[in-house]
Design a protein around this motif. Structure first.
Motif, mmCIF file in Angstrom:
data_model
loop_
_atom_site.group_PDB
_atom_site.id
_atom_site.type_symbol
_atom_site.label_atom_id
_atom_site.label_comp_id
_atom_site.label_asym_id
_atom_site.label_seq_id
_atom_site.Cartn_x
_atom_site.Cartn_y
_atom_site.Cartn_z
ATOM 1 N N VAL A 4 0.842 -1.195 0.000
ATOM 2 C CA VAL A 4 0.000 0.000 0.000
ATOM 3 C C VAL A 4 0.879 1.247 0.000
ATOM 4 C CG1 VAL A 4 -2.029 -1.082 1.013
ATOM 5 C CG2 VAL A 4 -0.271 -0.115 2.520
ATOM 6 N N GLY A 5 2.140 1.078 -0.397
ATOM 7 C CA GLY A 5 3.078 2.193 -0.420
ATOM 8 C C GLY A 5 3.720 2.397 0.932
ATOM 9 N N PRO A 6 4.592 3.395 1.031
ATOM 10 C CA PRO A 6 5.251 3.670 2.313
ATOM 11 C C PRO A 6 4.229 3.901 3.436
ATOM 12 C CG PRO A 6 6.325 4.876 0.547
ATOM 13 C CD PRO A 6 5.087 4.253 -0.042
ATOM 14 N N LEU A 7 4.486 3.282 4.561
ATOM 15 C CA LEU A 7 3.571 3.319 5.703
ATOM 16 C C LEU A 7 3.511 4.710 6.324
ATOM 17 C CD1 LEU A 7 1.809 1.439 7.438
ATOM 18 C CD2 LEU A 7 3.835 0.976 8.819
ATOM 19 N N GLN A 8 2.306 5.153 6.688
ATOM 20 C CA GLN A 8 2.111 6.424 7.362
ATOM 21 C C GLN A 8 1.488 6.256 8.741
ATOM 22 O OE1 GLN A 8 -0.336 8.448 4.411
ATOM 23 N NE2 GLN A 8 1.463 9.618 3.759
ATOM 24 N N THR A 9 0.430 5.450 8.817
ATOM 25 C CA THR A 9 -0.359 5.335 10.042
ATOM 26 C C THR A 9 -0.809 3.899 10.242
ATOM 27 O OG1 THR A 9 -1.233 7.563 9.666
ATOM 28 C CG2 THR A 9 -2.417 6.206 11.240
ATOM 29 N N PRO A 53 8.525 1.521 18.869
ATOM 30 C CA PRO A 53 8.179 2.930 19.057
ATOM 31 C C PRO A 53 9.333 3.693 19.698
ATOM 32 C CG PRO A 53 7.097 1.591 20.723
ATOM 33 C CD PRO A 53 7.789 0.641 19.783
ATOM 34 N N VAL A 54 9.427 4.973 19.357
ATOM 35 C CA VAL A 54 10.433 5.835 19.983
ATOM 36 C C VAL A 54 9.801 6.722 21.059
ATOM 37 C CG1 VAL A 54 11.967 5.802 17.994
ATOM 38 C CG2 VAL A 54 10.225 7.589 18.156
ATOM 39 N N ARG A 55 8.463 6.871 20.989
ATOM 40 C CA ARG A 55 7.743 7.656 21.991
ATOM 41 C C ARG A 55 6.311 7.134 22.051
ATOM 42 N NH1 ARG A 55 8.580 12.642 20.143
ATOM 43 N NH2 ARG A 55 6.717 12.679 18.888
ATOM 44 N N VAL A 56 5.749 7.082 23.254
ATOM 45 C CA VAL A 56 4.356 6.657 23.421
ATOM 46 C C VAL A 56 3.626 7.647 24.325
ATOM 47 C CG1 VAL A 56 4.983 4.213 23.177
ATOM 48 C CG2 VAL A 56 4.683 5.170 25.455
ATOM 49 N N GLN A 57 2.319 7.701 24.134
ATOM 50 C CA GLN A 57 1.457 8.458 25.022
ATOM 51 C C GLN A 57 0.175 7.660 25.177
ATOM 52 O OE1 GLN A 57 1.303 12.569 24.233
ATOM 53 N NE2 GLN A 57 0.230 13.018 26.141
ATOM 54 N N ALA A 58 -0.346 7.583 26.400
ATOM 55 C CA ALA A 58 -1.510 6.737 26.641
ATOM 56 C C ALA A 58 -2.472 7.385 27.629
ATOM 57 C CB ALA A 58 -1.062 5.379 27.179
ATOM 58 N N GLU A 59 -3.722 7.014 27.460
ATOM 59 C CA GLU A 59 -4.796 7.372 28.385
ATOM 60 C C GLU A 59 -5.493 6.079 28.765
ATOM 61 O OE1 GLU A 59 -5.815 10.358 29.586
ATOM 62 O OE2 GLU A 59 -4.315 11.514 28.471
ATOM 63 N N GLY A 73 -3.698 4.327 23.201
ATOM 64 C CA GLY A 73 -2.311 4.740 23.074
ATOM 65 C C GLY A 73 -1.998 5.298 21.698
ATOM 66 N N GLN A 74 -1.037 6.193 21.694
ATOM 67 C CA GLN A 74 -0.486 6.702 20.439
ATOM 68 C C GLN A 74 1.017 6.492 20.498
ATOM 69 O OE1 GLN A 74 -2.126 10.086 18.309
ATOM 70 N NE2 GLN A 74 -0.156 11.108 18.606
ATOM 71 N N LEU A 75 1.572 5.935 19.425
ATOM 72 C CA LEU A 75 2.984 5.603 19.381
ATOM 73 C C LEU A 75 3.629 6.264 18.173
ATOM 74 C CD1 LEU A 75 1.158 2.958 20.269
ATOM 75 C CD2 LEU A 75 3.398 1.968 20.573
ATOM 76 N N ARG A 76 4.802 6.805 18.395
ATOM 77 C CA ARG A 76 5.592 7.389 17.303
ATOM 78 C C ARG A 76 6.700 6.398 16.975
ATOM 79 N NH1 ARG A 76 5.937 12.727 15.070
ATOM 80 N NH2 ARG A 76 7.579 12.586 13.507
ATOM 81 N N HIS A 77 6.832 6.072 15.703
ATOM 82 C CA HIS A 77 7.852 5.139 15.237
ATOM 83 C C HIS A 77 8.813 5.888 14.319
ATOM 84 C CE1 HIS A 77 5.257 1.698 16.482
ATOM 85 N NE2 HIS A 77 4.284 2.515 16.111
ATOM 86 N N ALA A 78 9.853 5.216 13.879
ATOM 87 C CA ALA A 78 10.799 5.794 12.920
ATOM 88 C C ALA A 78 10.068 6.162 11.627
ATOM 89 C CB ALA A 78 11.916 4.798 12.629
ATOM 90 N N ASP A 79 10.679 7.004 10.838
ATOM 91 C CA ASP A 79 10.158 7.417 9.532
ATOM 92 C C ASP A 79 8.802 8.114 9.631
ATOM 93 O OD1 ASP A 79 12.427 6.359 8.226
ATOM 94 O OD2 ASP A 79 11.494 4.365 8.188
ATOM 95 N N ASP A 80 8.536 8.770 10.759
ATOM 96 C CA ASP A 80 7.306 9.545 10.971
ATOM 97 C C ASP A 80 6.031 8.716 10.906
ATOM 98 O OD1 ASP A 80 8.731 11.924 11.356
ATOM 99 O OD2 ASP A 80 8.796 12.319 9.206
ATOM 100 N N VAL A 81 6.109 7.437 11.206
ATOM 101 C CA VAL A 81 4.921 6.594 11.282
ATOM 102 C C VAL A 81 4.315 6.757 12.676
ATOM 103 C CG1 VAL A 81 4.021 4.238 11.184
ATOM 104 C CG2 VAL A 81 5.844 4.950 9.620
ATOM 105 N N VAL A 82 3.019 6.993 12.715
ATOM 106 C CA VAL A 82 2.299 7.125 13.981
ATOM 107 C C VAL A 82 1.246 6.035 14.036
ATOM 108 C CG1 VAL A 82 0.812 8.604 15.388
ATOM 109 C CG2 VAL A 82 2.697 9.617 14.073
ATOM 110 N N SER A 83 1.188 5.341 15.163
ATOM 111 C CA SER A 83 0.162 4.307 15.323
ATOM 112 C C SER A 83 -0.714 4.629 16.519
ATOM 113 C CB SER A 83 0.798 2.915 15.458
ATOM 114 O OG SER A 83 1.614 2.836 16.589
#
Length: 186
Positions: A4-9, A53-59, A73-83
């Motif tokens: 599906v191309g380079p991963l974003q989210t 992940p390089v950074r996480v935030q959770a509620e 949770g929201q997680l920041r990964h390499a290459d500006d991918v956010v999950s």
């Protein structure tokens, strides 16, 4: 899996309505909670697609017993991918993982409970949708088959020590973030 191309989210969810207050999953003494029961699958899926992940935030939303009834949770990964992940004992039964790239979306229905059946869906636009049915299977049997193959030297373990350590670090970071209300760097 189809590209599906380079991963974003990535969006991952696993939840079901837990109404039995005597269930061990709601026991704080036994470290119950939605992240450890169902959210760990969402986390593993996001890590499988996007890496550590390089950074996480959770509620979290707590039950009266003190366990996390739901964790977001929201997680920041390499290459500006956010999950984003959602684990819940306070929602209708559902599980899904969406990997969104620059050229389309890969949707996995029932990725963690293969006994529910499901499908792999590739959406490139409204008119270009491919649906690949996935037959129900016994996930425990599949795990035992892999273990037997590893012990007999016929296959490599699907997941190993590094994966387990990465999963533990990310779970710990999500709990710390939910407790502090701050993002946690890994």
């Amino acid at each position: 899996l189809p590209s599906v191309g380079p991963l974003q989210t990535i969006r991952a969810t696993f939840g079901w309505l837990l109404t039995d207050e005597s269930d061990i999953r709601v026991s704080a003494e036994l470290d119950g909670g939605s992240l450890m029961d169902v959210g760990c699958y969402c986390l593993s899926g996001t890590r499988l697609f996007a890496g550590e992940p390089v950074r996480v935030q959770a509620e979290r939303v707590d039950a009266e017993t003190g366990i996390d009834l739901s964790l977001h949770g929201q997680l920041r990964h390499a290459d500006d991918v956010v999950s984003q992940l959602e684990a819940s004992f306070d929602a209708p039964r559902r599980q899904r993982l969406e990997a969104i790239g620059t050229e389309g979306t890969l949707i996995l229905e029932a990725p963690w409970r293969v006994d529910w059946g499901g499908a792999i869906i590739v959406e490139r636009d409204e008119e270009d949708v491919e649906r690949i049915p996935v037959a129900p299977a016994d996930s425990y049997r599949l795990e035992l088959d892999n273990l037997a193959a590893v012990v007999e030297g016929r296959a490599a373990a699907l997941l190993g020590r590094d994966d387990a350590l990465g999963q533990a670090r990310a779970i710990d970071a999500l709990y710390r973030s939910a407790e502090s209300g701050e993002a946690v760097e890994l």
